[in-house]
Design a protein around this motif. Structure first.
Motif, PDB file in Angstrom:
ATOM      1  N   MET A 197       0.826  -1.203   0.000  1.00 56.83           N
ATOM      2  CA  MET A 197       0.000   0.000   0.000  1.00 56.83           C
ATOM      3  C   MET A 197       0.865   1.260   0.000  1.00 56.83           C
ATOM      4  N   SER A 198       1.932   1.242   0.776  1.00 57.46           N
ATOM      5  CA  SER A 198       2.838   2.402   0.793  1.00 57.46           C
ATOM      6  C   SER A 198       3.535   2.557  -0.559  1.00 57.46           C
ATOM      7  N   SER A 199       3.951   1.448  -1.145  1.00 57.83           N
ATOM      8  CA  SER A 199       4.654   1.506  -2.434  1.00 57.83           C
ATOM      9  C   SER A 199       3.736   1.993  -3.548  1.00 57.83           C
ATOM     10  N   SER A 228      -8.198  -3.137  -5.584  1.00 58.45           N
ATOM     11  CA  SER A 228      -9.420  -3.904  -5.340  1.00 58.45           C
ATOM     12  C   SER A 228      -9.132  -5.321  -4.866  1.00 58.45           C
ATOM     13  N   ASN A 229      -7.893  -5.778  -4.990  1.00 65.55           N
ATOM     14  CA  ASN A 229      -7.506  -7.095  -4.483  1.00 65.55           C
ATOM     15  C   ASN A 229      -7.025  -7.049  -3.043  1.00 65.55           C
ATOM     16  N   ILE A 230      -7.024  -5.851  -2.457  1.00 62.82           N
ATOM     17  CA  ILE A 230      -6.603  -5.705  -1.060  1.00 62.82           C
ATOM     18  C   ILE A 230      -7.812  -5.923  -0.152  1.00 62.82           C
ATOM     19  N   ASN A 231      -7.751  -6.959   0.641  1.00 69.58           N
ATOM     20  CA  ASN A 231      -8.816  -7.267   1.603  1.00 69.58           C
ATOM     21  C   ASN A 231      -8.366  -6.833   2.987  1.00 69.58           C
ATOM     22  N   MET A 232      -8.990  -5.783   3.499  1.00 75.40           N
ATOM     23  CA  MET A 232      -8.578  -5.231   4.780  1.00 75.40           C
ATOM     24  C   MET A 232      -9.170  -6.031   5.943  1.00 75.40           C
ATOM     25  N   PRO A 233      -8.373  -6.300   6.985  1.00 70.18           N
ATOM     26  CA  PRO A 233      -8.915  -6.956   8.183  1.00 70.18           C
ATOM     27  C   PRO A 233      -9.797  -5.988   8.960  1.00 70.18           C
ATOM     28  N   SER A 234     -10.733  -6.518   9.691  1.00 73.06           N
ATOM     29  CA  SER A 234     -11.639  -5.677  10.471  1.00 73.06           C
ATOM     30  C   SER A 234     -11.256  -5.607  11.937  1.00 73.06           C
ATOM     31  N   ALA A 264      -2.703   3.683   6.145  1.00 73.50           N
ATOM     32  CA  ALA A 264      -2.092   3.487   4.821  1.00 73.50           C
ATOM     33  C   ALA A 264      -3.155   3.272   3.757  1.00 73.50           C
ATOM     34  N   PHE A 265      -4.213   2.538   4.111  1.00 72.48           N
ATOM     35  CA  PHE A 265      -5.316   2.265   3.185  1.00 72.48           C
ATOM     36  C   PHE A 265      -6.027   3.561   2.798  1.00 72.48           C
ATOM     37  N   GLU A 266      -6.294   4.405   3.779  1.00 75.93           N
ATOM     38  CA  GLU A 266      -6.982   5.673   3.509  1.00 75.93           C
ATOM     39  C   GLU A 266      -6.131   6.598   2.653  1.00 75.93           C
ATOM     40  N   ARG A 267      -4.861   6.727   2.985  1.00 76.16           N
ATOM     41  CA  ARG A 267      -3.966   7.594   2.199  1.00 76.16           C
ATOM     42  C   ARG A 267      -3.814   7.074   0.776  1.00 76.16           C
ATOM     43  N   LEU A 268      -3.814   5.748   0.631  1.00 73.32           N
ATOM     44  CA  LEU A 268      -3.675   5.138  -0.688  1.00 73.32           C
ATOM     45  C   LEU A 268      -4.865   5.484  -1.573  1.00 73.32           C
ATOM     46  N   TRP A 269      -6.096   5.253  -1.085  1.00 72.12           N
ATOM     47  CA  TRP A 269      -7.282   5.511  -1.897  1.00 72.12           C
ATOM     48  C   TRP A 269      -7.473   7.001  -2.168  1.00 72.12           C
ATOM     49  N   LEU A 270      -7.225   7.832  -1.177  1.00 75.45           N
ATOM     50  CA  LEU A 270      -7.366   9.271  -1.397  1.00 75.45           C
ATOM     51  C   LEU A 270      -6.348   9.764  -2.416  1.00 75.45           C
ATOM     52  N   VAL A 287     -18.887   0.812  -7.355  1.00 71.71           N
ATOM     53  CA  VAL A 287     -19.516  -0.476  -7.060  1.00 71.71           C
ATOM     54  C   VAL A 287     -18.989  -1.047  -5.743  1.00 71.71           C
ATOM     55  N   ILE A 288     -17.688  -0.852  -5.459  1.00 73.16           N
ATOM     56  CA  ILE A 288     -17.091  -1.433  -4.253  1.00 73.16           C
ATOM     57  C   ILE A 288     -16.925  -0.422  -3.125  1.00 73.16           C
ATOM     58  N   LEU A 289     -17.262   0.847  -3.382  1.00 67.61           N
ATOM     59  CA  LEU A 289     -16.955   1.912  -2.424  1.00 67.61           C
ATOM     60  C   LEU A 289     -17.610   1.689  -1.068  1.00 67.61           C
ATOM     61  N   HIS A 290     -18.915   1.445  -1.044  1.00 67.12           N
ATOM     62  CA  HIS A 290     -19.645   1.391   0.229  1.00 67.12           C
ATOM     63  C   HIS A 290     -19.330   0.152   1.043  1.00 67.12           C
ATOM     64  N   ASP A 291     -18.895  -0.939   0.381  1.00 66.38           N
ATOM     65  CA  ASP A 291     -18.610  -2.181   1.096  1.00 66.38           C
ATOM     66  C   ASP A 291     -17.127  -2.375   1.408  1.00 66.38           C
ATOM     67  N   SER A 292     -16.268  -1.993   0.480  1.00 70.18           N
ATOM     68  CA  SER A 292     -14.847  -2.338   0.589  1.00 70.18           C
ATOM     69  C   SER A 292     -13.939  -1.164   0.931  1.00 70.18           C
ATOM     70  N   ILE A 293     -14.423   0.062   0.831  1.00 69.97           N
ATOM     71  CA  ILE A 293     -13.560   1.217   1.071  1.00 69.97           C
ATOM     72  C   ILE A 293     -14.006   2.030   2.277  1.00 69.97           C
ATOM     73  N   LEU A 294     -15.218   2.528   2.267  1.00 68.19           N
ATOM     74  CA  LEU A 294     -15.693   3.400   3.347  1.00 68.19           C
ATOM     75  C   LEU A 294     -15.585   2.778   4.742  1.00 68.19           C
ATOM     76  N   PRO A 295     -15.897   1.479   4.931  1.00 65.23           N
ATOM     77  CA  PRO A 295     -15.806   0.924   6.293  1.00 65.23           C
ATOM     78  C   PRO A 295     -14.406   0.949   6.886  1.00 65.23           C
ATOM     79  N   HIS A 296     -13.359   1.071   6.051  1.00 65.93           N
ATOM     80  CA  HIS A 296     -11.988   1.014   6.549  1.00 65.93           C
ATOM     81  C   HIS A 296     -11.320   2.387   6.586  1.00 65.93           C
ATOM     82  N   ILE A 297     -12.098   3.437   6.367  1.00 61.76           N
ATOM     83  CA  ILE A 297     -11.563   4.802   6.420  1.00 61.76           C
ATOM     84  C   ILE A 297     -12.014   5.445   7.720  1.00 61.76           C
ATOM     85  N   SER A 298     -11.064   6.025   8.448  1.00 64.09           N
ATOM     86  CA  SER A 298     -11.370   6.577   9.766  1.00 64.09           C
ATOM     87  C   SER A 298     -12.366   7.723   9.690  1.00 64.09           C
TER      88      SER A 298
END
Length: 530
Positions: A197-199, A228-234, A264-270, A287-298
């Protein structure tokens, strides 16, 4: 990883034609090198096969190099620290063992360069083999670092090698989707995911700034495929799978902390979404924003700029942006001016034919579920949907008609739309303005839902039956439209074909009683002209 600009393979060997070169048993060469230092020069023969034109030779060489350098790394035969240039090894007062370690380290760096080049090879088998070999070396470098560590932290991870792999995967000329999907196996590892993610964030900033933010479809598609292949832990307890296990202070390592992953995930997507995207990619992201991105952004409200920009694009992109806006409005108290005005403008004939029709009407139903909405607004939506229903396909009508009835149930003041005496007594001009984009100015409350009465003559019996619901007083209980949202024309036809007639169908109004009876005639036929 300290890499040199050349491949560290002698020029004499590089010019040899594979056809004229005797077949070399790569495995036996690898075994000889491992067994004795006196066979160190045989490494050139193995590296030469990495540049062969024959796929089988290259794959065999990759496997041989993986075995060779993994063994040498584990045995400590590679020089550790800042590697001197190879030209400086001839002289000097270094010992033979030290020169040997430097020599092997240069050959290892040359092998890495060739493997990185093979990630862009035309053969997928070579690409996959090269990628797996590089990640195996990354694992070995983590266990047996080739750089002097900061012993105050004791963190060892081959960041430079991972950065080099990421740079190759994010090609600007070639679609790397298949190979990136293969790379997902490694993205499931916590430390690999964190440093990837940093790279990627650094790579996107460098590439997009270099092109001054211009749209780069191939490159941006590769970036999105990787993201989109990054699966974030909860939960932090899920962080258990690591490529490199830190022996000391593991709990203080950033890659072992969930909050660092989310940062790192938030900085990457932004960092990715702040640049202009290809139009097709807006749909993929939304399509993936509400399920795969927003829940992992502070702080999900930082996505408001992207969502509002997407919402203003129009068409299917605006429909998909509703999901993200719904999350921000209902869960984070987002105040979006003219939201319902924009939602009203999305109601066009094409809304019944788009791929995301079910999602749109599901969200529209949620937005219009509040009983505190003004009557003129609900009436405008009911009227506009009724007008659009005149040209909608039957599958959509079976969902839209109960939708309109539910709006009237929630807001009894809208019943005037179906119980206006003047509309039934005499023909009159409809005051409703279909072209008006502002629901407060369209005069919907002054109109009536005559379109529903028209649909009672629809050719499809199910549609006509649904439209007749307004002829009777509407019940208090709303109709469940969840099963109708996904109804397709094919399913509707299948349902009609499987429908069994519960009653016998009369073939004639008056049954014949004397067809073959009576006096006169050979057959006794009795015809009547009455």
């Amino acid at each position: 990883m300290a890499t040199s600009k050349r491949c560290n393979v002698s020029s004499e060997n590089l010019t040899v034609n594979d056809v004229k070169t005797p077949k070399i048993d790569i495995n036996s060469k690898v075994d000889l090198i491992i067994q004795s230092k006196k066979h160190a020069n045989d490494v050139f023969d193995v590296l030469e096969y990495l540049q062969s034109e024959k796929e089988k030779n290259v794959v065999c060489a990759i496997n041989g190099c993986t075995k060779l350098f993994s063994t040498l790394l584990e045995r400590g035969d590679l020089y550790v620290g800042q590697l001197p240039k190879e030209e400086l090894l001839i002289g000097g007062d270094r010992s033979a063992d030290e020169k040997y370690c430097m020599f092997i380290r240069h050959r290892y760096n040359g092998c890495l360069e060739l493997l990185l080049e093979h990630i862009s090879h035309e053969s997928y088998q070579i690409k996959e083999s090269a990628l797996c070999a590089l990640m195996e070396f990354a694992s070995m470098e983590g266990k047996f670092p080739l750089q002097d560590l900061d012993w105050s932290e004791h963190y060892s991870f081959p960041r430079e090698l991972i950065q080099a792999v990421v740079e190759r995967l994010l090609s600007q000329e070639e679609d790397m989707a298949v190979l990136i999907s293969r790379f997902q196996e490694y993205l499931d590892m916590e430390d690999v995911r964190y440093y990837v993610m940093s790279s990627v964030r650094e790579n996107v900033g460098r590439v997009m700034d270099k092109t001054k933010g211009a749209v780069m479809p191939i490159y941006q598609n590769n970036v999105f495929t990787l993201l989109s292949n990054i699966n974030m832990p909860s939960q932090e307890s899920e962080l258990t799978n690591y490529l490199v296990k830190q022996e000391a202070k593991h709990e203080d390592w950033k890659a072992a902390k969930l909050k660092e992953h989310k940062r790192a995930f938030e900085r990457l997507w932004l960092g990715f979404l702040k640049y202009k995207l290809p139009s097709s990619m807006y749909k993929k992201v939304l399509v993936i924003l509400h399920d795969s991105i927003l829940p992992h952004i502070s702080n999900p409200t930082v996505m408001i700029d992207f969502l509002t920009a997407a919402y203003d694009v129009g068409g299917a992109i605006s429909l998909l942006a509703l999901n993200g806006l719904f999350v921000l409005i209902h869960q984070h108290n987002l105040d979006y001016p003219d939201f319902y005005k924009k939602l009203y403008s999305l109601l066009e004939p094409s809304v019944f034919h788009v791929k995301y029709r079910a999602r749109f009407f599901h969200l529209a139903n949620l937005f219009l579920s509040s009983t505190h909405l003004p009557v003129y607004l609900v009436a405008a939506f009911a009227k506009r949907l009724s007008r659009l229903a005149l040209t909608a396909p039957p599958a959509a009508l079976l969902m839209v008609l109960p939708f309109i009835c539910n709006l009237i149930r929630r807001h009894p003041a809208c019943r005037v739309l179906i119980h206006r005496p003047s509309a039934a007594d005499e023909a009159c001009d409809d005051p409703y303005l279909m072209e008006e984009e502002d629901p407060s100015q369209c005069h919907a409350l002054e109109s009536s839902l005559w379109e529903l009465q028209t649909l009672q003559k629809h050719y499809h019996p199910d549609v006509a039956k649904a439209a007749m619901a307004i002829n009777k007083p509407l019940s208090q209980q709303e109709d469940d439209i969840s099963e109708l949202l996904e109804l397709s024309t094919y399913e509707l036809m299948e349902r009609d074909l499987k429908h069994k007639q519960s009653k016998t169908v009369p073939l004639e109004f008056d049954p014949a009683t004397q067809l073959l009876q009576g006096s006169g005639g050979v057959l006794g036929l009795n015809f009547s002209l009455e």
